[in-house]
Design a protein around this motif. Structure first.
Motif, PDB file in Angstrom:
ATOM      1  N   LYS A   1      14.293   2.751 -12.840  1.00  0.00           N
ATOM      2  CA  LYS A   1      14.340   2.332 -14.307  1.00  0.00           C
ATOM      3  C   LYS A   1      14.525   1.141 -14.767  1.00  0.00           C
ATOM      4  O   LYS A   1      14.354   0.560 -15.818  1.00  0.00           O
ATOM      5  N   GLU A   2      15.295   0.177 -13.789  1.00  0.00           N
ATOM      6  CA  GLU A   2      15.551  -1.231 -14.033  1.00  0.00           C
ATOM      7  C   GLU A   2      14.285  -2.150 -14.084  1.00  0.00           C
ATOM      8  O   GLU A   2      14.331  -3.189 -14.318  1.00  0.00           O
ATOM      9  N   THR A   3      13.180  -1.507 -13.505  1.00  0.00           N
ATOM     10  CA  THR A   3      11.876  -2.326 -13.366  1.00  0.00           C
ATOM     11  C   THR A   3      10.816  -1.475 -14.387  1.00  0.00           C
ATOM     12  O   THR A   3      11.099  -1.596 -15.739  1.00  0.00           O
ATOM     13  N   THR A   4       9.635  -1.138 -13.822  1.00  0.00           N
ATOM     14  CA  THR A   4       8.863  -0.389 -14.757  1.00  0.00           C
ATOM     15  C   THR A   4       9.060   1.272 -14.932  1.00  0.00           C
ATOM     16  O   THR A   4       8.427   1.739 -15.602  1.00  0.00           O
ATOM     17  N   GLY A   5       9.732   1.797 -13.938  1.00  0.00           N
ATOM     18  CA  GLY A   5       9.979   3.241 -13.935  1.00  0.00           C
ATOM     19  C   GLY A   5       8.958   4.166 -13.432  1.00  0.00           C
ATOM     20  O   GLY A   5       9.093   5.044 -13.311  1.00  0.00           O
ATOM     21  N   GLN A   6       8.026   3.286 -12.893  1.00  0.00           N
ATOM     22  CA  GLN A   6       6.863   4.038 -12.109  1.00  0.00           C
ATOM     23  C   GLN A   6       6.907   3.890 -10.616  1.00  0.00           C
ATOM     24  O   GLN A   6       7.582   3.017 -10.030  1.00  0.00           O
ATOM     25  N   ARG A   7       6.304   4.616  -9.849  1.00  0.00           N
ATOM     26  CA  ARG A   7       6.386   4.751  -8.520  1.00  0.00           C
ATOM     27  C   ARG A   7       4.720   5.095  -8.118  1.00  0.00           C
ATOM     28  O   ARG A   7       4.287   6.112  -8.320  1.00  0.00           O
ATOM     29  N   PHE A   8       4.117   3.948  -7.424  1.00  0.00           N
ATOM     30  CA  PHE A   8       2.991   4.296  -6.861  1.00  0.00           C
ATOM     31  C   PHE A   8       2.924   4.698  -5.665  1.00  0.00           C
ATOM     32  O   PHE A   8       3.515   3.894  -4.735  1.00  0.00           O
ATOM     33  N   CYS A   9       2.845   6.080  -5.418  1.00  0.00           N
ATOM     34  CA  CYS A   9       3.150   6.728  -4.174  1.00  0.00           C
ATOM     35  C   CYS A   9       1.715   6.498  -3.359  1.00  0.00           C
ATOM     36  O   CYS A   9       0.554   7.113  -3.787  1.00  0.00           O
ATOM     37  N   THR A  10       1.781   5.575  -2.503  1.00  0.00           N
ATOM     38  CA  THR A  10       0.483   4.998  -1.697  1.00  0.00           C
ATOM     39  C   THR A  10       0.513   5.426  -0.125  1.00  0.00           C
ATOM     40  O   THR A  10       1.245   5.578   0.572  1.00  0.00           O
ATOM     41  N   ASN A  11      -0.768   5.996   0.303  1.00  0.00           N
ATOM     42  CA  ASN A  11      -0.993   6.405   1.655  1.00  0.00           C
ATOM     43  C   ASN A  11      -1.297   4.888   2.281  1.00  0.00           C
ATOM     44  O   ASN A  11      -1.762   4.039   1.961  1.00  0.00           O
ATOM     45  N   SER A  12      -0.359   4.790   3.373  1.00  0.00           N
ATOM     46  CA  SER A  12      -0.428   3.511   4.384  1.00  0.00           C
ATOM     47  C   SER A  12      -1.636   3.349   4.882  1.00  0.00           C
ATOM     48  O   SER A  12      -2.070   2.088   5.064  1.00  0.00           O
TER      49      SER A  12
END
Length: 155
Positions: free
Chosen positions: A135-146
């Protein structure tokens, strides 16, 4: 009032349909056979067939060195290491992509509604974006495959 609403609708419609086609089409285009020849079986399954690697099995889920993450298919820069965070989900998580590096697609597979994230350069499937990031940055999570990314250490 009706004229104003119609005017706003017309402007919105025109702006949505007048985007430069080059920004919507991938810059790197290859045949399926070319992608299969270039990528490993696992990379091909994730990047081209929209697969997902198992949680906690990828190379970068707990990797926190300084550098840049690039697309494993075309090497376009995607994420800076200072946007990576520990999400405890088993996949690399970032709160921001490099501007213009990714595109978003609606994904209604498996009975869910999600937003797929793809490389803007080659349309390689990277993962999905969720609104449960810091929440202290963008509030987003780019859930990425390694397997869909490679790490380039900072020199």
């Amino acid at each position: 009032m009706k004229k104003l609403i119609l005017l706003l609708f017309a402007i919105t419609f025109q702006s949505c349909h007048s985007q430069n086609k080059e920004t919507m089409e991938p810059k790197v285009k290859k045949t399926d056979a070319e992608w299969k020849a270039q990528l490993s079986e696992t990379e091909y399954e994730v990047l081209r067939k929209k697969g997902t690697e198992r949680a906690y099995t990828g190379e970068y889920w707990d990797h926190f060195e300084k550098g840049t993450y690039v697309c494993a298919a075309c090497e376009a820069q995607l994420f800076e290491s200072d946007t990576k965070f520990e999400s405890h989900c088993g996949w690399p998580s970032f709160d921001k992509a490099i501007e213009g590096s990714v595109k978003y697609n609606e994904d209604i597979s498996f009975g869910m509604v999600r937003t797929e994230v793809v490389c803007a350069n080659c349309d390689g499937h990277l993962g999905h974006i969720f609104d449960d990031g810091p929440k202290e940055t963008t509030g987003q999570r780019f859930c990425t495959n390694s397997v869909s990314i490679k790490f380039i250490p900072k020199k």
